[in-house]
Design an enzyme around this catalytic site. Structure first.
Site, PDB file in Angstrom:
ATOM      1  CB  SER A 196       5.207 -22.183  64.707  1.00  0.00           C
ATOM      2  OG  SER A 196       4.111 -22.892  64.179  1.00  0.00           O
ATOM      3  CG  ASP A 224       5.943 -30.006  65.769  1.00  0.00           C
ATOM      4  OD1 ASP A 224       4.710 -29.999  65.770  1.00  0.00           O
ATOM      5  OD2 ASP A 224       6.643 -28.993  65.599  1.00  0.00           O
ATOM      6  CG  HIS A 261       4.423 -26.901  67.366  1.00  0.00           C
ATOM      7  ND1 HIS A 261       5.097 -26.867  66.162  1.00  0.00           N
ATOM      8  CD2 HIS A 261       3.734 -25.732  67.439  1.00  0.00           C
ATOM      9  CE1 HIS A 261       4.812 -25.741  65.532  1.00  0.00           C
ATOM     10  NE2 HIS A 261       3.998 -25.026  66.278  1.00  0.00           N
TER      11      HIS A 261
END
Length: 256
Positions: free
Chosen positions: A105, A201, A231
């Protein structure tokens, strides 16, 4: 769980980390895990990779950015540039030789900043739901006029399904990041890059991975889309894909 060690950076921030040294000389690249926004080094992916690296006899490093986990500072005082400086410090001070960066991320964005700064030290990069420029393209771009006005006054709170409390976004986080954007100018990544992305996601949608793939200049860049993955990207099958990507990069690295 052993207590972490600490590195004091040039900015006098105390960065908590855990490190596995290489088991033998000349073993090839080490692996560095860079976590996400408001996450820490005790997450599923970080610990899984540490166990994998230990079994492989490979050097491994995980750490907490300032204001995260066990490192010093307050999260609300931090910004992308601070966390980039933290990552650059632990990599340049604590590791030797080429490293493979695994960025999750926000860690994907931080990894790109590190790779752009010290490309000669990078043997490869694995992005897991990488989120380059998210403060501008995801946060600021989606704010209502009311939220933008609230942020101008100092901060705004955003809800997230991945946290029990709202994320508090500061004016400094948004404004400081504008000097750290990586998708607005050429981005040379002269090493193997593997991007892993779940189609389910909702925080970092697949369009971000596609944009990064199109934008980055790399001689060897692959994007893997996983149908239904979210995610977290932390199911056993997803975790295995991360180590498969690492092994793919290592197979191309001299002395691996």
């Amino acid at each position: 769980m052993p207590n972490p060690m600490f590195l004091t950076t040039a900015q006098n921030r105390h960065i908590a980390y855990h490190q596995i040294p290489p088991s033998r000389d000349g073993q090839g690249p080490g692996v560095v895990f860079l976590g996400g926004f408001k996450s820490d080094m005790e997450g599923t992916k970080a610990l899984y990779l540490e166990d994998w690296a230990r079994a492989q006899g490979r050097a491994f490093l995980r750490f907490d950015y300032s204001g995260h986990g066990q490192s010093s500072g307050r999260f609300l005082d931090g910004a992308i540039g601070d966390w980039f400086e933290d990552a650059l410090a632990v990599i340049t001070v604590l590791t030797t030789g080429p490293q493979i960066l695994v960025g999750s991320s926000m860690g994907g964005w931080i990894s790109l900043l590190v790779a752009r700064t010290i490309p000669d030290r990078i043997a490869g990069l694995v992005g897991i739901a990488a989120a380059p420029d998210f403060t501008e393209d995801s946060m600021w771009a989606s704010f209502t006029d009311a939220q933008k006005a609230e942020l101008t006054a100092g901060q705004v709170a955003l809800s997230s399904e991945y946290a029990t409390e709202p994320y508090v976004i500061t004016k400094r986080l948004i404004e400081e990041a504008r000097a750290r954007l990586v998708l607005r100018a050429p981005l040379a990544l002269p090493f193997p890059v593997r991007l892993l992305q779940g189609t389910a996601d909702t925080d970092v949608p697949p369009a971000v991975a596609l944009r990064l793939m199109e934008h980055a200049q790399s001689p060897d860049l692959h994007l893997t889309l996983v149908k239904g993955a979210d995610h977290r990207f932390s199911t056993p099958a997803c975790l295995e894909l991360i180590t498969t990507a690492l092994l793919d990069i290592l197979a191309k690295a001299p002395g691996a």
